[in-house]
Scaffold this motif. Structure first.
Motif, PDB file in Angstrom:
ATOM      1  N   HIS A   1       4.181  -2.837  -7.197  1.00  0.00           N
ATOM      2  CA  HIS A   1       4.760  -1.620  -7.755  1.00  0.00           C
ATOM      3  C   HIS A   1       4.690  -1.750  -9.269  1.00  0.00           C
ATOM      4  N   MET A   2       4.250  -0.644  -9.935  1.00  0.00           N
ATOM      5  CA  MET A   2       4.084  -0.676 -11.388  1.00  0.00           C
ATOM      6  C   MET A   2       4.645   0.576 -12.026  1.00  0.00           C
ATOM      7  N   THR A   3       5.026   0.414 -13.281  1.00  0.00           N
ATOM      8  CA  THR A   3       5.416   1.567 -14.075  1.00  0.00           C
ATOM      9  C   THR A   3       4.151   2.144 -14.721  1.00  0.00           C
TER      10      THR A   3
ATOM     11  N   LYS B   1      12.484   2.956 -10.315  1.00  0.00           N
ATOM     12  CA  LYS B   1      11.927   2.951 -11.663  1.00  0.00           C
ATOM     13  C   LYS B   1      10.402   2.778 -11.672  1.00  0.00           C
ATOM     14  N   TYR B   2       9.823   2.439 -10.557  1.00  0.00           N
ATOM     15  CA  TYR B   2       8.372   2.243 -10.495  1.00  0.00           C
ATOM     16  C   TYR B   2       7.677   3.550 -10.143  1.00  0.00           C
ATOM     17  N   ASP B   3       6.518   3.770 -10.772  1.00  0.00           N
ATOM     18  CA  ASP B   3       5.806   5.031 -10.633  1.00  0.00           C
ATOM     19  C   ASP B   3       4.671   4.996  -9.613  1.00  0.00           C
ATOM     20  N   CYS B   4       4.072   3.830  -9.416  1.00  0.00           N
ATOM     21  CA  CYS B   4       2.931   3.771  -8.504  1.00  0.00           C
ATOM     22  C   CYS B   4       2.923   2.458  -7.726  1.00  0.00           C
ATOM     23  N   GLU B   5       2.206   2.494  -6.632  1.00  0.00           N
ATOM     24  CA  GLU B   5       2.038   1.324  -5.775  1.00  0.00           C
ATOM     25  C   GLU B   5       0.542   1.083  -5.668  1.00  0.00           C
TER      26      GLU B   5
ATOM     27  N   ASP C   1      13.633   0.422  -6.222  1.00  0.00           N
ATOM     28  CA  ASP C   1      12.286   0.559  -6.763  1.00  0.00           C
ATOM     29  C   ASP C   1      12.068   1.925  -7.407  1.00  0.00           C
TER      30      ASP C   1
ATOM     31  N   GLY D   1       7.353  -4.671 -15.938  1.00  0.00           N
ATOM     32  CA  GLY D   1       6.812  -3.394 -15.497  1.00  0.00           C
ATOM     33  C   GLY D   1       6.037  -3.475 -14.196  1.00  0.00           C
ATOM     34  N   MET D   2       5.954  -4.670 -13.625  1.00  0.00           N
ATOM     35  CA  MET D   2       5.289  -4.806 -12.327  1.00  0.00           C
ATOM     36  C   MET D   2       6.153  -5.645 -11.400  1.00  0.00           C
ATOM     37  N   LYS D   3       6.096  -5.308 -10.125  1.00  0.00           N
ATOM     38  CA  LYS D   3       6.868  -6.041  -9.127  1.00  0.00           C
ATOM     39  C   LYS D   3       5.970  -6.276  -7.914  1.00  0.00           C
TER      40      LYS D   3
END
Length: 107
Positions: free
Chosen positions: A70-72, A13-17, A11, A45-47
């Motif tokens: 989780h999102m970029t 590569k993801y910037d925020c939760e 995870d 870009g979202m998980k």
């Protein structure tokens, strides 16, 4: 003070939760359909974290769904909320709100 990195390697590569709360239209909402819809309609870009989908009691037998995503940085929170703008979901979901926001990594 040193920051501890708790982001799993896959995870990174993801910037925020973001934790969303999905509020039902009424007590007849089929949460299994809503969960499957969320998991099968993720955007780039979202998980959605599958283990984070949990029902939380509100009152009088009504429940809301709490979802961690989780999102970029290039994906907006509105992109997740737009998932529920279909005719099928508008009959089951009344509102989607942000419950919590956490930064996963420094840029």
């Amino acid at each position: 003070q040193q920051q501890i990195n708790i982001v799993p390697q896959n995870d990174a590569k993801y910037d925020c939760e973001i934790v969303f709360e999905v509020l039902p239209m009424d007590d007849s909402t089929n949460w299994d359909n809503v969960k499957n819809y969320i998991l099968n309609n993720q955007k780039k870009g979202m998980k959605v974290i599958p283990n984070s989908l949990q029902l939380v009691p509100v009152a009088f037998g009504i429940q809301k769904l709490r979802v961690t995503v989780h999102m970029t940085n290039d994906v907006a929170c509105d992109d997740f909320e737009q998932l529920f703008k279909t005719a099928e979901m508008e009959q089951q979901v009344m509102n989607v709100t942000i419950c919590a926001f956490n930064k996963l990594r420094k840029n």
